[in-house]
Design a protein around this motif. Structure first.
Motif, short mmCIF file in Angstrom:
data_model
loop_
_atom_site.label_atom_id
_atom_site.label_comp_id
_atom_site.label_asym_id
_atom_site.label_seq_id
_atom_site.Cartn_x
_atom_site.Cartn_y
_atom_site.Cartn_z
N LYS A 75 1.00 -1.70 0.16
CA LYS A 75 0.05 -0.16 0.27
C LYS A 75 0.82 1.24 0.13
CE LYS A 75 -3.94 -2.13 2.22
NZ LYS A 75 -4.90 -1.75 3.75
N GLY A 76 1.61 0.90 -0.64
CA GLY A 76 2.86 2.64 -0.24
C GLY A 76 2.17 2.98 -1.85
N PRO A 77 2.88 4.47 -2.23
CA PRO A 77 2.98 4.71 -3.38
C PRO A 77 3.62 3.36 -5.09
CG PRO A 77 4.83 5.69 -1.90
CD PRO A 77 4.37 4.60 -1.69
N LEU A 78 3.33 4.57 -6.17
CA LEU A 78 2.80 3.49 -6.99
C LEU A 78 4.40 3.23 -7.79
CD1 LEU A 78 0.85 2.27 -8.84
CD2 LEU A 78 1.13 3.83 -10.09
N ASP A 79 5.03 4.47 -7.87
CA ASP A 79 6.39 3.61 -7.98
C ASP A 79 7.52 3.69 -7.27
OD1 ASP A 79 6.19 5.15 -10.48
OD2 ASP A 79 6.11 7.31 -10.33
N CYS A 80 6.84 3.20 -5.78
CA CYS A 80 8.06 2.21 -4.49
C CYS A 80 8.21 1.06 -5.27
CB CYS A 80 7.33 2.30 -3.53
SG CYS A 80 8.08 1.83 -2.15
N SER A 81 9.76 0.32 -5.40
CA SER A 81 9.44 -0.96 -6.55
C SER A 81 8.79 -1.72 -5.22
CB SER A 81 11.27 -0.93 -6.38
OG SER A 81 11.65 -2.19 -6.03
N ASP A 82 8.57 -2.90 -5.69
CA ASP A 82 8.15 -4.23 -4.64
C ASP A 82 9.26 -5.30 -4.08
OD1 ASP A 82 9.16 -5.54 -6.98
OD2 ASP A 82 7.83 -6.68 -7.05
N ARG A 83 10.55 -4.29 -4.60
CA ARG A 83 11.67 -4.95 -3.88
C ARG A 83 11.61 -4.14 -2.21
NH1 ARG A 83 15.85 -5.55 -7.89
NH2 ARG A 83 17.05 -5.71 -6.25
N ALA A 84 11.54 -3.23 -2.31
CA ALA A 84 11.79 -2.27 -1.42
C ALA A 84 10.90 -1.99 0.21
CB ALA A 84 11.08 -0.37 -2.28
N SER A 85 11.79 -2.19 1.10
CA SER A 85 11.48 -1.81 2.74
C SER A 85 11.40 -0.48 2.86
CB SER A 85 12.00 -2.77 3.52
OG SER A 85 11.97 -4.13 3.54
N VAL A 86 11.88 -0.03 2.16
CA VAL A 86 11.86 1.84 2.19
C VAL A 86 12.21 2.95 1.15
CG1 VAL A 86 12.55 4.14 4.20
CG2 VAL A 86 12.93 1.24 4.87
N CYS A 87 10.23 3.51 1.75
CA CYS A 87 10.21 4.36 -0.14
C CYS A 87 9.95 5.86 0.78
CB CYS A 87 9.49 4.23 -1.09
SG CYS A 87 9.66 2.66 -1.45
N LYS A 88 9.80 7.19 0.20
CA LYS A 88 9.77 8.33 0.63
C LYS A 88 9.06 9.51 -0.76
CE LYS A 88 13.63 11.53 -0.75
NZ LYS A 88 14.31 12.54 -0.16
N LYS A 89 8.06 9.85 -0.38
CA LYS A 89 7.46 10.59 -1.55
C LYS A 89 6.79 11.75 -1.30
CE LYS A 89 2.89 10.52 -3.82
NZ LYS A 89 1.28 10.19 -4.32
N SER A 90 7.97 12.88 -1.83
CA SER A 90 7.84 13.98 -1.83
C SER A 90 6.96 14.93 -2.07
CB SER A 90 9.48 14.52 -2.46
OG SER A 90 8.35 14.95 -3.87
N SER A 91 6.67 16.11 -1.35
CA SER A 91 5.49 17.22 -1.51
C SER A 91 4.96 17.15 -2.97
CB SER A 91 5.20 18.49 -1.15
OG SER A 91 7.06 19.42 -1.78
N SER A 92 5.38 17.05 -4.42
CA SER A 92 5.85 17.09 -5.41
C SER A 92 5.41 16.07 -5.94
CB SER A 92 7.07 18.21 -6.06
OG SER A 92 8.41 16.87 -6.18
N GLY A 93 5.63 14.44 -5.78
CA GLY A 93 4.98 13.70 -6.03
C GLY A 93 5.55 12.40 -6.67
N GLN A 94 7.54 13.04 -6.03
CA GLN A 94 8.78 11.94 -6.68
C GLN A 94 8.51 11.03 -5.47
OE1 GLN A 94 12.28 14.22 -6.46
NE2 GLN A 94 13.11 12.88 -7.90
N VAL A 95 8.44 10.16 -5.94
CA VAL A 95 8.59 8.65 -4.95
C VAL A 95 10.64 8.29 -5.65
CG1 VAL A 95 8.78 6.44 -5.05
CG2 VAL A 95 6.74 8.64 -5.83
N GLN A 96 10.71 8.20 -4.13
CA GLN A 96 12.12 7.26 -4.55
C GLN A 96 12.31 6.04 -3.02
OE1 GLN A 96 14.00 11.02 -3.48
NE2 GLN A 96 15.76 10.48 -5.40
N VAL A 97 13.59 4.91 -3.95
CA VAL A 97 13.15 4.11 -2.93
C VAL A 97 14.63 4.76 -1.95
CG1 VAL A 97 14.22 1.68 -3.20
CG2 VAL A 97 12.19 2.34 -4.39
N LEU A 98 14.49 3.97 -0.71
CA LEU A 98 15.43 4.41 0.55
C LEU A 98 16.30 2.83 0.84
CD1 LEU A 98 13.51 6.98 2.63
CD2 LEU A 98 15.02 7.39 0.36
N GLY A 99 15.74 1.62 0.80
CA GLY A 99 15.88 0.25 0.50
C GLY A 99 15.79 -0.40 0.34
#
Length: 335
Positions: A75-99
């Protein structure tokens, strides 16, 4: 089979050299990591924080963070990898994997459980983002919070005060008709009316659109609108499907544990785990003292990777446990 795949010829040079391509799941990084470990003769169990039904999310300064220990973010953001344990989504909508899940490392430093994930988004200079989650022993499940970002190492630090970080063995107590007895101190305590009442727990909404409710009666369900739930302690039902029900907690082999004034009740069941037919479903209710409410209402927390259904129940009914049951000087029994 489909998971193993088959090698296929990709190219061949003069009959002397051949290149094959073999698409197979065998070499894929694991999507789930071990959540229970032992260090210095103490056992730590983080399965309480590993959810199959969602992730732990919060917002810090406009940025949303999504964390799930030992497996992928659900139930994370759409662009959060299905291999990620940590993701972040900025206020502008950019999604990045943190691990990523398979990079998980577990350690205990200065009584804190340290969980690290690496191989996140590229930070430049051959560096990738990583996350360090510092878990400190507390009385409740808790929630993660943002601590700081180290730009030099491109590492995100999070803090999480949670009972999952406590290396303890709770005291098992006996239960007869709503009365708990501590075999060590000989003291008894009654749960009162909440032991015999029928309650309903909500909050289980799955990504596929399924919505579940849980009927809960500690003394066993006797007057459910769904006859198939009769005799269970916890029964999973669908509000829009009168024909669906599943017993996820029954009274046989029920265990009651007391730790620092909190009560944990663990129910076994004969229902098989949908993800692993060799395992059976179990349920755990974590009771916490809240003097501001009388009975309180049980709430669904999440389903763990090993088919445990977890519930939290804040109620005034267990408040006397702290002093009238454990004894003023009693504390958790450490392994």
């Amino acid at each position: 089979n489909e998971d193993t795949g088959r090698p296929e010829v990709l190219s061949e040079v003069r009959g002397c050299e051949a290149t094959f391509e073999w698409k197979t799941k065998v070499v894929c990084p694991p999507k789930k990591m071990e959540c229970k470990f032992i260090q210095k003769h103490k056992t730590y169990d983080l399965r309480l924080l590993s959810s199959l039904t969602g992730s732990w999310d919060f917002v810090h300064e406009g940025t949303s963070y999504f964390i799930n220990l030992c497996q992928r973010v659900f139930k994370g953001p759409l662009d959060c990898s299905d291999r990620a344990s940590v993701c972040k989504k900025s206020s502008s909508g950019q999604v990045q994997v943190l691990g990523l899940v398979h990079t998980q490392k577990l350690d205990v430093i200065d009584d804190k459980v340290i969980v690290t994930y690496s191989k996140g988004y590229p930070c430049g200079g051959n560096r990738t983002a990583s996350s360090v989650i510092e878990l400190t022993c507390a009385k409740t499940v808790g929630r993660p919070t943002f601590k700081r970002f180290d730009s030099d190492s491109c590492t995100y630090y999070f803090r999480w005060d949670s009972r999952a970080a406590c290396a303890v063995r709770p005291q098992e107590v006996s239960m007869v008709n709503g009365t708990l007895t501590n075999p060590v101190t000989g003291r008894s305590f009654s749960l009162g009316e909440i032991y015999f009442k029928l309650f309903s727990a909500s909050g289980d909404m799955r990504t596929n659109g399924d919505n579940y409710l849980y009927e809960i009666q500690l003394s066993s369900i006797t007057s459910s609108a769904n006859p198939a739930c009769s005799g269970a302690n916890i029964c999973q039902v669908k509000p829009n499907d009168q024909h669906f029900s599943r017993k996820v907690g029954t009274s046989d082999r029920t265990k009651y544990y007391v730790q620092d004034g909190d009560l944990d009740v663990v129910f076994a069941s004969s229902s098989k785990c949908g993800k692993d037919k060799t395992k059976s479903v179990s349920s755990t209710i974590f009771f916490h003292c809240d003097p501001m409410v009388k009975d309180g209402i049980p709430e669904f927390s999440h389903e763990t990777a090993d088919c445990q259904y977890l519930f939290s129940w804040y109620t005034a009914a267990v408040c006397p446990l702290g002093v009238a049951f454990d004894g003023e000087n009693a504390g958790p029994e450490y392994k």
